[in-house]
Design a protein around this motif. Structure first.
Motif, mmCIF file in Angstrom:
data_model
loop_
_atom_site.group_PDB
_atom_site.id
_atom_site.type_symbol
_atom_site.label_atom_id
_atom_site.label_comp_id
_atom_site.label_asym_id
_atom_site.label_seq_id
_atom_site.Cartn_x
_atom_site.Cartn_y
_atom_site.Cartn_z
ATOM 1 N N HIS A 117 0.872 -1.233 -0.078
ATOM 2 C CA HIS A 117 0.034 -0.103 0.209
ATOM 3 C C HIS A 117 0.857 1.405 -0.075
ATOM 4 O O HIS A 117 1.917 1.129 0.869
ATOM 5 N N HIS A 119 1.029 4.616 1.180
ATOM 6 C CA HIS A 119 0.400 5.445 2.198
ATOM 7 C C HIS A 119 0.571 6.601 2.022
ATOM 8 O O HIS A 119 1.483 7.268 1.893
ATOM 9 N N GLY A 120 -0.664 7.383 1.906
ATOM 10 C CA GLY A 120 -0.527 9.030 1.840
ATOM 11 C C GLY A 120 -0.991 9.296 0.284
ATOM 12 O O GLY A 120 -1.625 10.319 -0.073
ATOM 13 N N HIS A 439 -5.995 6.428 10.387
ATOM 14 C CA HIS A 439 -5.775 6.633 9.004
ATOM 15 C C HIS A 439 -6.897 6.462 8.079
ATOM 16 O O HIS A 439 -7.548 5.430 8.182
ATOM 17 N N HIS A 441 -7.552 6.037 3.980
ATOM 18 C CA HIS A 441 -6.868 6.114 2.668
ATOM 19 C C HIS A 441 -7.554 7.046 1.687
ATOM 20 O O HIS A 441 -8.587 7.447 1.926
HETATM 21 CU CU CU Z 1 -2.751 4.474 3.897
#
Ligand code: CU
Ligand code: C2O
Ligand code: CU
Length: 510
Positions: A117, A119-120, A439, A441
């Motif tokens: 993944h 991330h961000g 968090h 996505h």
């Molecule tokens: Cu993420």
């Protein structure tokens, strides 16, 4: 010798005093420290400090990442089995420019399913590394996506169902840096003066392997290592020049909150966080990061004597976990084990305990090339006034379970549906005893309000974020616009123990 003492001086103050005290030791402290040292077990005395090695830097175009078990040295002469998407102890640092197309092939040579993944980054559903996209051993997954996000410190990690924690812990993670023209125009430190720091904490078992088997109490509060690793290297040291460095710090720990600070108490200039550069630079003496959060920091080593040392530490703080009721029984046990038994793998440094992260040795005097704060690129933030809906997400922990709105993760169930293009305000409520780095996505949100607990938006929470720390008793509201891709994405706690146990949900953008 001296440096070991210094390190211990710092550590010894961990539970008793704040960071400021370190610089002004008095006789009482000396006595307290002597007593502490006498009791403090030495962990892995044979391990000497290793040089910080920045992972190799690779481009996001035509990149192949082969996830495999490898034996690598995490300290001189100490080979350990890691699971890594590269040749090193963690994955390479991926660098991309805004506007590039990333074409990345993941080859799974591990003995279990995995998926990565980013991330961000906002990417199409098929490139987001949802656990249901995990591929079997021997298989290959191809990611193609345009890099649409602004310059920033992003990262990547494994995201298979129930196995994110152990895989990231063993090394299935890395830093992902995005650059753009607006950032490049600022003339920030680069080359050897720009240092990605992927921070983890781990326990090295007596047999020389990384131990990761969260015991019952650790399945509640989280899993804590007994030493920090940066870029997969245990307690590294880095020779630096007397000038300004840009540290791009990722909290990639399993469960640990970090309070980044310098051992000499000097301030740092915070220029960016999860979603890139802040609206304005901030002078800070510490920055708190939950797992998944990032800090882009300028640290000035000018005017420090050659031969001296400064350590980037996680300064001690009172754990925000609420040690009443269930929390008491569970968390309390972890604490006792961490301090008392002390030996290898006994329980790690508890949440809030002081830890050395990276030691810097002032190696060479140069003419300092400072960086004067100047206007950072303009930032367009999601506007809460334009929100068409608000939603509330309650994070709670019951006996051996962590859930959101009373439900544990189901890969196939869509829990919330959002209309494409809308702006919404989401409120994360922590009803339980443990802190949760929440968090989302596929969005970069604006933190608009924190009620209860710390009761304010912290300086490092300005700008754009994808992860926000919600302490027990806090309600944190964020505004986000869902206008890039339709599809199924995740919202979860980034304490990887909590996440793996189900503190995660699907939301769909339709
Ligand atoms: Cu993420
Ligand atoms: Cu760091 Cu679901 O991600
Ligand atoms: Cu959590």
């Amino acid at each position: 010798m001296l440096r070991r003492m210094d390190r211990r001086h710092f550590l010894s103050l961990g539970s008793a005093a704040g960071l400021a005290v370190v610089a002004h030791r008095g006789p009482a402290l000396e006595a307290a420290m002597a007593a502490y040292h006498a009791k403090r077990p030495r962990r892995h005395p044979h391990l000497d400090r290793a040089l910080l090695r920045p992972p190799p830097e690779v481009s996001a175009a035509n990149l192949t990442l082969r996830a495999a078990a490898r034996r690598v040295e995490i300290a001189p002469g100490v080979p350990v089995e890691v699971w890594s998407p590269g040749d090193g102890p963690v994955g390479p640092t991926i660098r991309a420019r805004s506007g590039d197309t990333a074409t990345i092939t993941l080859e799974n040579a591990l003995a279990e399913p995995t998926i990565l993944h980013w991330h961000g980054l906002r990417v199409p559903e098929a490139a987001d590394g949802h656990p249901r996209l995990a591929i079997a051993p021997g298989s290959t997954y191809r990611y193609t996506f345009p890099v649409i996000d602004r310059a920033g410190t992003y990262w990547y990690h494994a995201h298979p169902h129930h196995r994110t924690g152990v895989q990231a812990y063993r090394g299935m993670t890395g830093v992902l840096l995005v650059n753009d023209a607006a950032e490049e125009a600022l003339g920030l430190p680069d080359g050897a003066h720009e240092v990605p720091l992927l921070i983890q904490d781990r326990r090295l078992a007596a047999d020389g392997t990384f131990a990761y088997e969260p015991a019952m109490h650790e399945q509640m509060e989280g899993f804590f290592g007994d030493a920090a690793f940066a870029n997969g290297i245990r307690l590294p040291t880095m020779p630096v020049e007397t000038t300004t460095y840009r540290l791009r710090v990722v909290n990639a720990t399993t469960s640990r909150l970090l309070r980044l600070a310098l051992s000499n108490g000097h301030s740092m200039t915070l220029i960016g966080n999860d979603g890139g550069l802040l609206p304005a630079a901030e002078t800070v003496t510490s920055v708190d990061l939950g797992t998944g959060e990032r800090a882009d920091l300028l640290v000035d080593f000018a005017h420090l004597p050659v031969g001296s040392r400064v350590t980037l530490v996680s300064a001690p703080f009172a754990s925000p976990a609420r040690m009443g009721g269930m929390g008491m029984g569970m968390g309390g046990m972890g604490r006792g084990m961490g301090r008392g038994a002390g030996g290898m793998g006994a329980g790690g440094v508890p949440q809030g305990g002081a830890m050395d992260l990276v030691e810097f040795t002032i190696d060479r005097a140069v003419t300092p090339r400072g960086w004067t704060p100047r206007p950072l690129p303009t930032l367009v933030l999601p506007d809460p006034q334009r929100a068409t809906r608000t939603r509330t997400f309650r994070f709670n922990s019951a006996m051996m379970q962590h859930d959101i709105n009373g439900r544990a993760f189901d890969m196939e169930r869509i829990d919330e549906t959002v209309r494409f293009g809308d702006t919404e305000v989401w409120t994360f409520v922590n009803d339980g005893p443990f802190p949760h780095p929440v968090h989302v996505h596929e969005v970069q949100f604006q933190v608009i309000e924190r009620v209860g607990g710390r009761a304010r938006v912290m300086p490092w929470e300005r700008g754009l974020k994808d992860t926000v720390l919600v302490h027990p008793g806090e309600r944190v509201s964020v505004a986000a616009t869902f206008d890039r891709y339709r599809g199924r994405f995740l919202l979860h706690c980034h304490n990887m123990v909590h996440e793996d146990m189900g503190m995660m949900m699907n939301y769909a953008i339709v």
